[in-house]
Design a protein around this motif. Structure first.
Motif, short mmCIF file in Angstrom:
data_model
loop_
_atom_site.label_atom_id
_atom_site.label_comp_id
_atom_site.label_asym_id
_atom_site.label_seq_id
_atom_site.Cartn_x
_atom_site.Cartn_y
_atom_site.Cartn_z
N LYS A 123 -7.36 -0.08 -17.39
CA LYS A 123 -7.32 0.20 -15.97
C LYS A 123 -8.60 0.88 -15.46
CE LYS A 123 -3.14 -1.35 -15.37
NZ LYS A 123 -2.87 -2.58 -14.57
N TYR A 136 -11.43 4.79 -6.50
CA TYR A 136 -10.73 5.00 -5.23
C TYR A 136 -11.23 6.22 -4.46
CZ TYR A 136 -8.04 8.73 -7.51
OH TYR A 136 -7.66 9.89 -8.16
N LYS A 177 -7.55 5.49 -12.45
CA LYS A 177 -6.53 4.49 -12.75
C LYS A 177 -6.31 4.34 -14.25
CE LYS A 177 -7.34 1.72 -8.57
NZ LYS A 177 -7.75 0.40 -8.04
N TYR A 215 -5.65 2.22 -4.22
CA TYR A 215 -4.86 2.69 -5.36
C TYR A 215 -3.44 2.98 -4.87
CZ TYR A 215 -4.00 5.30 -9.77
OH TYR A 215 -3.52 5.73 -10.98
N ILE A 218 -0.88 5.31 -6.89
CA ILE A 218 -1.37 6.61 -7.35
C ILE A 218 -0.26 7.65 -7.47
CG2 ILE A 218 -2.13 7.29 -5.02
CD1 ILE A 218 -4.42 8.86 -6.42
#
Length: 285
Positions: A123, A136, A177, A215, A218
């Protein structure tokens, strides 16, 4: 003439893909400050800067380096490895706990110089390959570290093996991530240790989670990470930043080898709860 034109066109294309790396400035001085390298426990050593933790795991088949600090950490890491009596060029595997410039600023250079293979949480692969531009939050700085191409992509509970050492990757997303921790067993002549190298799930955004279009998961990821980290079983722990596990309170320069100072599980769970409290307060609003 046609051949010359094509060569010029190809050169222009390469320039078009070239990216300028601009590492964020005005970082804490402790991030670039040298500190004494030392043996933590078994085959695990601290080789990072005063606050940006880098870890060397020494095996009979070569060594593993976890995290590389800022770009200017390169010379410090090299000197620390040398001071401990190990060969910098013996690094065979590179790992990271999060794809942010303060933990992999020197990663691409070390990969190039040593020929080591880079293993990353799948990720975080995109952020790694874009030099952080796709992150992000820190993507607002543009390309903040030299991009690096992973050799192997990992998922939760995947194993990384070198010699007699096996690490397990623990997927702990939220901070990035692909934020992750590592856990492995080691020993010395007196004891055995289950070591956690933790990526603490701190929050770096002021925006509401619902406003982070790049994202969308999140909040869910943070929730799952806190749940997973509360269940961890270990007896010795360290983290991505020295201040997160009170390194310089636990150990002073010149102190002898003493793994027991890093065996404060209560401190880990307290720090984790403090971070979760911040998270719970944030999602109230």
């Amino acid at each position: 003439m046609k051949k010359i034109f094509l060569m010029v066109l190809f050169s222009c294309s390469l320039l078009g893909f070239a990216q300028t790396v601009t590492e964020p400035a005005n970082n804490p001085k402790e991030w670039s400050q040298a500190t004494e390298p030392f043996r933590i426990a078994g085959n695990l050593y601290y080789v990072g800067t005063y606050d940006l933790a880098s870890y060397l795991i020494v095996t009979e088949k070569g060594n593993i380096l976890i995290n590389t600090g800022l770009a200017n950490s390169l010379s410090i890491i090299k000197e620390n490895i040398k001071a401990l009596g190990f060969d910098y060029k013996s690094i065979k595997i590179l790992l990271l706990t999060q794809a942010h410039f303060d933990h992999l600023g020197a990663m691409a250079e070390i990969k190039k110089e040593t020929g080591a293979k880079l293993y990353v949480d799948e990720k975080d692969a995109d952020a790694l390959e874009t030099g952080g531009k796709s992150d992000y939050e820190l993507g607002k700085y543009g390309v903040s570290f030299k991009p690096a191409k992973p050799d192997f992509l990992l998922k939760n509970n995947d194993k990384i093996k070198l010699g007699s050492t096996t690490l397990t990757l623990l997927h702990h997303p939220g901070h990035t991530k692909g934020s992750c921790s590592f856990i492995f067993d080691t020993k010395d002549k007196n004891s055995s240790y289950k070591i956690l190298i933790a990526n603490m799930p701190s929050i770096i955004v002021d925006r509401k989670f619902s406003e982070i279009a790049s994202y969308k998961d999140i909040q869910k990821d943070y929730t799952e990470t806190f749940k997973a980290m509360k269940k961890l079983d270990f007896n010795l722990w360290v983290a991505s930043h020295a201040n997160q596990f009170d390194l310089h309170d636990k150990r002073k320069s010149g102190d002898p080898y003493n793994p027991e100072v890093f065996m404060d599980k209560c401190k880990f769970f307290k720090n984790l709860q403090d971070l979760e409290n911040v998270f719970l307060e944030k999602i109230k609003n």
